[in-house]
Design a protein around this motif. Structure first.
Motif, short mmCIF file in Angstrom:
data_model
loop_
_atom_site.label_atom_id
_atom_site.label_comp_id
_atom_site.label_asym_id
_atom_site.label_seq_id
_atom_site.Cartn_x
_atom_site.Cartn_y
_atom_site.Cartn_z
N GLU A 44 1.26 -16.93 -22.72
CA GLU A 44 2.03 -16.17 -21.69
C GLU A 44 1.64 -15.91 -20.16
OE1 GLU A 44 4.27 -11.77 -21.70
OE2 GLU A 44 2.06 -12.00 -22.67
N CYS A 45 2.25 -15.97 -19.32
CA CYS A 45 1.89 -15.59 -17.94
C CYS A 45 3.35 -15.29 -17.29
CB CYS A 45 1.65 -17.24 -17.16
SG CYS A 45 1.30 -16.89 -15.27
N LEU A 46 3.17 -14.08 -17.40
CA LEU A 46 4.56 -13.32 -16.65
C LEU A 46 4.73 -13.40 -15.17
CD1 LEU A 46 6.82 -11.38 -17.15
CD2 LEU A 46 5.23 -9.46 -16.01
N ARG B 258 2.12 -14.71 -26.79
CA ARG B 258 1.68 -13.47 -25.83
C ARG B 258 0.53 -12.90 -25.65
NH1 ARG B 258 6.45 -10.79 -25.91
NH2 ARG B 258 5.49 -9.60 -24.20
N GLU C 296 -0.98 -12.57 -22.40
CA GLU C 296 -1.02 -12.62 -20.99
C GLU C 296 -2.53 -12.45 -20.39
OE1 GLU C 296 0.12 -12.64 -17.29
OE2 GLU C 296 1.85 -12.22 -18.70
N LEU D 206 -1.75 -7.76 -18.62
CA LEU D 206 -1.16 -7.44 -17.14
C LEU D 206 -1.86 -6.99 -16.24
CD1 LEU D 206 0.89 -9.04 -15.65
CD2 LEU D 206 2.45 -7.03 -16.26
#
Length: 192
Positions: free
Chosen positions: A52-54, A88, A90, A96
């Motif tokens: 994951e990389c928002l 998921r 991050e 985050l």
């Protein structure tokens, strides 16, 4: 891995094509298996384990190559069949808030590894046990792995899954991600 809850398989039409999706929930996070419609008929599917990389995946950040790698994988599996495991975790699993703090340190001249270390983390905090569960649940025995990351190659091989081919996830370099990609190559051994 204990206490993993799974969803049913559902349809997911996207701008990349039509997929099937299945969600997995472990003690901390929820992960997603994004499969081509013909996935269960394939003997040697393309597979990407995408962390994951928002900021990249949803906002198109130019500081990394994450969004470009995800797009490349989704296009490839839409055309040729396969799976993207959306993992998921991050910011290499620092979360985050800490990832944004690492960005601030990178703005001050630290590279991606130095920033994580300065915040008190290892260069990579990811735990792949949920991914192992997903790959076993989907009964994969041989795959064509889409990655530049040697740690992901080692992880898949340790599971006893045969990698018949490694597909490089090489995307465009820009002035904002040039140093980041160079650090991944030189310090983390990524294969470009």
């Amino acid at each position: 891995m204990k206490n993993i809850i799974t969803s049913e398989i559902a349809n997911l039409p996207t701008r990349f094509g039509k997929f099937k999706v299945k969600a997995y929930k472990d003690e901390c996070q929820e992960h997603l298996a994004i499969m081509s419609e013909d996935f269960f008929d394939l003997e040697n599917p393309y597979v990407r384990i995408h962390s994951e990389c928002l900021t990249g995946d949803t906002m198109g950040s130019l500081k990394c190559d994450c969004s470009n790698q995800l797009d490349l994988a989704l296009k490839l599996i839409s055309k040729n069949g396969g799976l993207v495991v959306y993992h998921r975790q991050e910011g290499r699993n620092i979360g985050l808030v800490n990832k944004i703090n690492a960005y601030k340190l990178q703005d001050e001249g630290y590279d991606t590894i130095e920033a994580n270390l300065k915040l008190g983390f290892k260069e990579d905090e990811r735990d792949y046990s949920a991914v192992a569960f997903i790959l076993k649940d989907l009964k994969l025995s041989k795959i064509q792995l889409i990655t530049n990351n040697p740690s992901k190659i080692d992880f898949v091989e340790e599971l006893g899954i045969e990698i018949t081919q490694r597909i490089p996830a090489v995307t465009s370099i820009n002035k904002y991600n040039k140093d980041y990609i160079e650090t991944k190559k030189e310090e983390m051994g990524h294969l470009f």
